[in-house]
Design a protein around this motif. Structure first.
Motif, PDB file in Angstrom:
ATOM      1  N   LEU A 268       0.795  -1.220   0.051  1.00 47.25           N
ATOM      2  CA  LEU A 268       0.117   0.142  -0.050  1.00 47.25           C
ATOM      3  C   LEU A 268       0.916   1.302  -0.075  1.00 47.25           C
ATOM      4  CD1 LEU A 268      -2.765   1.488   0.589  1.00 47.25           C
ATOM      5  CD2 LEU A 268      -2.420   1.371   2.783  1.00 47.25           C
ATOM      6  N   VAL A 269       1.020   2.150  -0.984  1.00 44.01           N
ATOM      7  CA  VAL A 269       1.638   3.271  -1.266  1.00 44.01           C
ATOM      8  C   VAL A 269       0.620   4.430  -0.714  1.00 44.01           C
ATOM      9  CG1 VAL A 269       2.928   4.840  -2.617  1.00 44.01           C
ATOM     10  CG2 VAL A 269       2.725   2.395  -3.242  1.00 44.01           C
ATOM     11  N   GLU A 270       1.164   5.112   0.423  1.00 40.68           N
ATOM     12  CA  GLU A 270       0.169   6.016   1.017  1.00 40.68           C
ATOM     13  C   GLU A 270       0.744   7.418   0.873  1.00 40.68           C
ATOM     14  OE1 GLU A 270      -1.343   5.697   4.895  1.00 40.68           O
ATOM     15  OE2 GLU A 270      -1.420   3.482   4.771  1.00 40.68           O
ATOM     16  N   GLY A 271       1.975   7.738   0.286  1.00 40.65           N
ATOM     17  CA  GLY A 271       2.305   8.969   0.184  1.00 40.65           C
ATOM     18  C   GLY A 271       3.797   9.300   0.275  1.00 40.65           C
ATOM     19  N   GLY A 272       4.266  10.625   0.378  1.00 38.83           N
ATOM     20  CA  GLY A 272       3.485  11.699  -0.146  1.00 38.83           C
ATOM     21  C   GLY A 272       3.631  11.933  -1.597  1.00 38.83           C
ATOM     22  N   GLN A 273       3.559  13.278  -1.972  1.00 41.41           N
ATOM     23  CA  GLN A 273       3.483  13.695  -3.196  1.00 41.41           C
ATOM     24  C   GLN A 273       4.501  13.051  -4.235  1.00 41.41           C
ATOM     25  OE1 GLN A 273       4.833  17.575  -4.654  1.00 41.41           O
ATOM     26  NE2 GLN A 273       2.833  18.418  -4.655  1.00 41.41           N
ATOM     27  N   SER A 274       5.590  13.065  -4.078  1.00 41.31           N
ATOM     28  CA  SER A 274       6.779  12.660  -4.754  1.00 41.31           C
ATOM     29  C   SER A 274       6.389  11.103  -5.310  1.00 41.31           C
ATOM     30  CB  SER A 274       8.135  12.985  -4.049  1.00 41.31           C
ATOM     31  OG  SER A 274       8.221  14.351  -3.441  1.00 41.31           O
ATOM     32  N   SER A 302      -0.123  19.690  -2.646  1.00 40.53           N
ATOM     33  CA  SER A 302      -1.177  18.937  -3.625  1.00 40.53           C
ATOM     34  C   SER A 302      -0.916  17.482  -3.248  1.00 40.53           C
ATOM     35  CB  SER A 302      -0.971  19.279  -5.123  1.00 40.53           C
ATOM     36  OG  SER A 302      -1.413  20.736  -5.148  1.00 40.53           O
ATOM     37  N   SER A 303      -1.632  16.621  -3.988  1.00 38.72           N
ATOM     38  CA  SER A 303      -1.517  15.179  -3.500  1.00 38.72           C
ATOM     39  C   SER A 303      -0.670  14.616  -4.733  1.00 38.72           C
ATOM     40  CB  SER A 303      -2.955  14.430  -3.448  1.00 38.72           C
ATOM     41  OG  SER A 303      -3.550  14.462  -4.749  1.00 38.72           O
ATOM     42  N   LEU A 304      -0.668  15.303  -5.724  1.00 41.10           N
ATOM     43  CA  LEU A 304       0.122  14.757  -6.783  1.00 41.10           C
ATOM     44  C   LEU A 304       1.029  15.948  -7.561  1.00 41.10           C
ATOM     45  CD1 LEU A 304      -2.492  12.265  -8.465  1.00 41.10           C
ATOM     46  CD2 LEU A 304      -0.449  11.794  -7.239  1.00 41.10           C
ATOM     47  N   ALA A 305       2.076  15.650  -8.212  1.00 36.99           N
ATOM     48  CA  ALA A 305       2.985  16.696  -8.961  1.00 36.99           C
ATOM     49  C   ALA A 305       3.013  16.206 -10.216  1.00 36.99           C
ATOM     50  CB  ALA A 305       4.096  16.905  -8.171  1.00 36.99           C
TER      51      ALA A 305
END
Lengths: 347, 347
Positions: A268-274, A302-305
Motif C-alpha cells: 500500500l503506497v500512502e504518500g506523499g506527493q513525490s 497537492s496530492s500529486l505533482a
C-alpha cells in the motif's frame, strides 16, 4: 460463470487474483458459491466446496464446478485446489481464464486424473477481471494499491502544513482495514519527516492487529532517528529503508524482503506527493482508493505533482472498480472512489 | 412529516426551497404525496392535492395536509397555495418550517379562514432542509449552484490547455440538465477567451432547449467580439457582461436583470479558476456538483486557487447533499458528488 464472476468481485484485490466459483448439480441447480477473500484465506474453489459440504452435499460425482480462474496446482499457504477437487470427486470443471503464474496448469493436472475440464468459458470477462493483476504477474512485480486522501481541490495539507485530519474517521478506519490486508506500507522520507506516521494497522477499536505490515520508507534522505515507524527498533525489525527514488527498484527490493514469514507481494503506497507521483508516472499503480473530503483548502500541498503529462490525450486513465465493495462508498461525509487502471487497448 | 421530508428531497435546489407535502385521511392513511420540482412547476401542496384528486379523492373535509414549509400566500408563476388549500376544503394543515420570505404568512391566512393549522412539526429538520436557501433569502441574494468538473488531481486543463473533454458525455449531459433549470450561467472573461464556450442548454439529443438561460460573463476584461456566447447579438440579448470581480456585486447585478420574463433568481457558476475561487472565498456557493473524471494530469490549470485559507481549521467545509438524486451518482466512468455548505454551527 456469470454467477461465479459476481462472486469473484466481492473479494479484495491484492497479492492474489479475484476468483469466484459455483458448484451446480446435474440439473444445473446451484449448490454453493464461493469466492476468494485475499491472501491467506480459502481459495474460491475450496470456499465453494466447503460451503457445499456445509449445505449437506456429500456426493460430488454428478456435480459441475464453474471457476473463473484455473484451479491452482500449488500447495502454499493453502492446499492445491486441484487436489481438493479430485478428492471431492467433482465430475466436471468449467474454467474461465487460465492462470499465467507458476500456480497454473490445473486444467492439465485435472484432465490427467480423469476429470472432465472445459476451458475458456467467458474467458474474456474472466481475464479482464484480473487484467492488472495478470500484468503485474507478467512483470514479476508485486501488486500496488494506492491511498489518496485529499480535499476537493486535491490538497493533502493546508498552507501551514496542517493535515490531521482532512478525511473522516470512517475513511481512516477504512485505510486501517486496507493496511491489514497488505504485506507492506510504503511512504517517502519526506512524509516521515513532516508527518512522522506510525504506519500501524489498527482495528475499529484502535488496537494493533496481530499481523502488522512491514513499514517501508523510500527515498535517499535518512530516516530520522526518532521516527515513530521505527518503534525504537533497528532496520529490518518491522521497518526498512529503500534507498532509491525509482518505484520499480523499490518494488523489486520489497519483493525480496521477507515479512511475517513470507515475501512481500502486496504494498500500500500512502504518500506523499513525490512517491505517489513517481508510481503514477511509471504506471505502477494497480488499484486506487481515492478519498475525497468535502472541504476546500485553496493552497497547501497537492496530492500529486508533475507526471510528465503535457496534453489531455496523455493523461493517466483509470476506471471505476466494481470489486470489493463497489466503485463508490460514502464514509461519513467523505466519498471513497475505488479505481483501477483502464485495461490496455480500452480506447 | 417524515414522509413529506423524504418527498421534499427528491426535488432540485435552486430559486425555490425544497418542499414536500403529504395528505392523509381521518385515519392517518396517506392519500397522496407531493413535492416541488423547481421554479415554474407545481408547489408541493398543489402537486399533492392534484395527485389526491387524480387518485379519486373528492371530499377533503376530513383530510390533513402535512407540508414541510408554510404554504405560500403569493400568486406568482403558480397560484397561492393557501387559496388551493382553502378551495379544496382541507380540514387541518400541519406545517414544518415557516417561510421567512415575502411569500410567508400562510399559517395566519389559513387560520383567518378557519383552517386548523399546527405549526412547527419537525421544525428543525424542515428548516435544515433549506438552511442555505434561507440564508440566501435572508441576504436577499440569488441562489448559487457551482459546477466543478475536474481530474483526480483537481485539474481542469492539461499543461498545453487541452480540456475537451476531461469528463464523460453523461457528466456533460447532466450539466446541460442543470443549465436548463437555472436562470443564468456565469463564467469569467478568461474562460471566454480560452475556451470560448457557447453556454447553451441542450437536451439529450443535443438540441437547444426552448428556454435558454442568460449567459453572463464576469470580469474587467472585454468579451471578445467573436465570442460564441454572444451568438452575434448585442449585449442584453441573451448575454450580459458584469464588469466586476466581486462575486456579491455580480449576484446583485444578476438579480436586477430580467430574463425570459422574470428576474434571475438562480445562477450556475461554471468557471474558471478565478471566478470559482472568488465565490468560494466569499462563501457564496450554495450547492456544488463536483464531477471527478478518473484521470490524472499532474500539471495544468487547477480548478481552484488560493482562497486565503492558511490552516486546516479555516477550510471551507461542505456536506453531502441527499437532495435531487442523492450525494453520489456514477456518470459513465465519472463520479458526481452533490454537496452543500455545512449548516452554520455544525462543528
Amino acid at each position: 460463470m456469470q454467477t461465479a464472476l459476481e462472486a469473484a468481485i466481492l473479494g479484495p484485490r491484492g497479492a492474489n487474483p479475484l476468483v469466484g466459483s459455483v458448484l451446480v448439480d446435474a440439473h444445473g441447480r446451484i449448490l454453493a458459491t464461493g469466492h476468494h477473500r485475499g491472501a491467506g484465506t480459502y481459495h474460491a474453489e475450496r470456499d465453494c466446496l466447503t460451503r457445499a459440504l456445509a449445505a449437506g452435499v456429500t456426493d460430488f460425482s454428478s456435480t459441475t464446478l464453474y471457476t473463473t480462474l484455473e484451479p491452482c496446482t500449488h500447495y502454499g499457504r493453502q492446499p492445491a485446489c486441484t487436489d481438493l477437487i479430485s478428492d471431492a470427486g467433482v465430475r466436471t470443471v468449467l474454467v474461465g481464464a487460465r492462470d499465467p503464474s507458476p500456480n497454473g496448469g490445473g486444467v492439465e493436472v485435472l484432465r490427467t486424473r480423469g476429470t472432465e475440464v472445459v476451458d475458456g468459458i467467458l474467458r474474456e470477462q474472466c481475464e479482464k477481471l484480473n487484467h492488472r493483476w495478470n500484468e503485474a504477474a507478467g512483470q514479476q512485480r508485486i501488486f500496488v494499491t494506492v491511498h489518496l486522501a485529499q480535499s476537493i481541490d486535491a490538497r493533502i495539507a493546508a498552507a501551514d502544513g496542517t493535515s490531521q485530519w482532512i478525511t473522516s474517521e470512517t475513511s481512516r478506519e477504512h485505510t486501517h482495514m486496507i493496511r491489514q490486508r497488505v504485506d507492506a506500507i510504503l511512504v517517502g522520507t519526506n512524509t516521515v519527516r513532516t508527518d512522522d506516521p506510525r504506519l500501524t494497522a489498527r482495528d475499529e477499536r484502535g488496537a494493533l492487529t496481530p499481523a502488522q505490515p512491514l513499514r517501508a520508507v523510500m527515498g535517499l534522505s535518512d530516516v530520522p532517528e526518532k521516527a515513530q515507524l521505527k518503534q525504537g527498533r533497528p532496520e529490518g525489525e518491522g521497518w526498512i529503508h529503500l534507498r532509491t527514488r525509482d518505484p520499480l527498484k523499490a518494488l523489486k527490493d520489497l519483493a525480496t524482503t521477507q515479512h511475517n514469514g513470507h515475501p512481500v507481494k502486496h504494498v500500500l503506497v500512502e504518500g506523499g506527493q513525490s512517491v505517489l507521483s513517481a508510481f503514477f508516472a511509471a504506471d505502477l499503480v494497480d488499484e486506487i482508493f481515492l478519498y475525497t473530503a468535502p472541504l476546500i483548502l485553496g493552497s497547501g500541498r497537492s496530492s500529486l505533482a508533475d507526471l510528465g503529462v503535457t496534453t489531455l490525450t496523455e493523461a493517466r486513465r483509470y476506471t471505476l472498480d466494481v470489486a470489493d465493495g463497489g466503485p463508490t462508498t460514502i464514509m461519513d461525509n467523505d466519498v471513497c472512489i475505488h479505481l483501477q487502471p483502464e485495461p490496455k487497448g480500452a480506447r
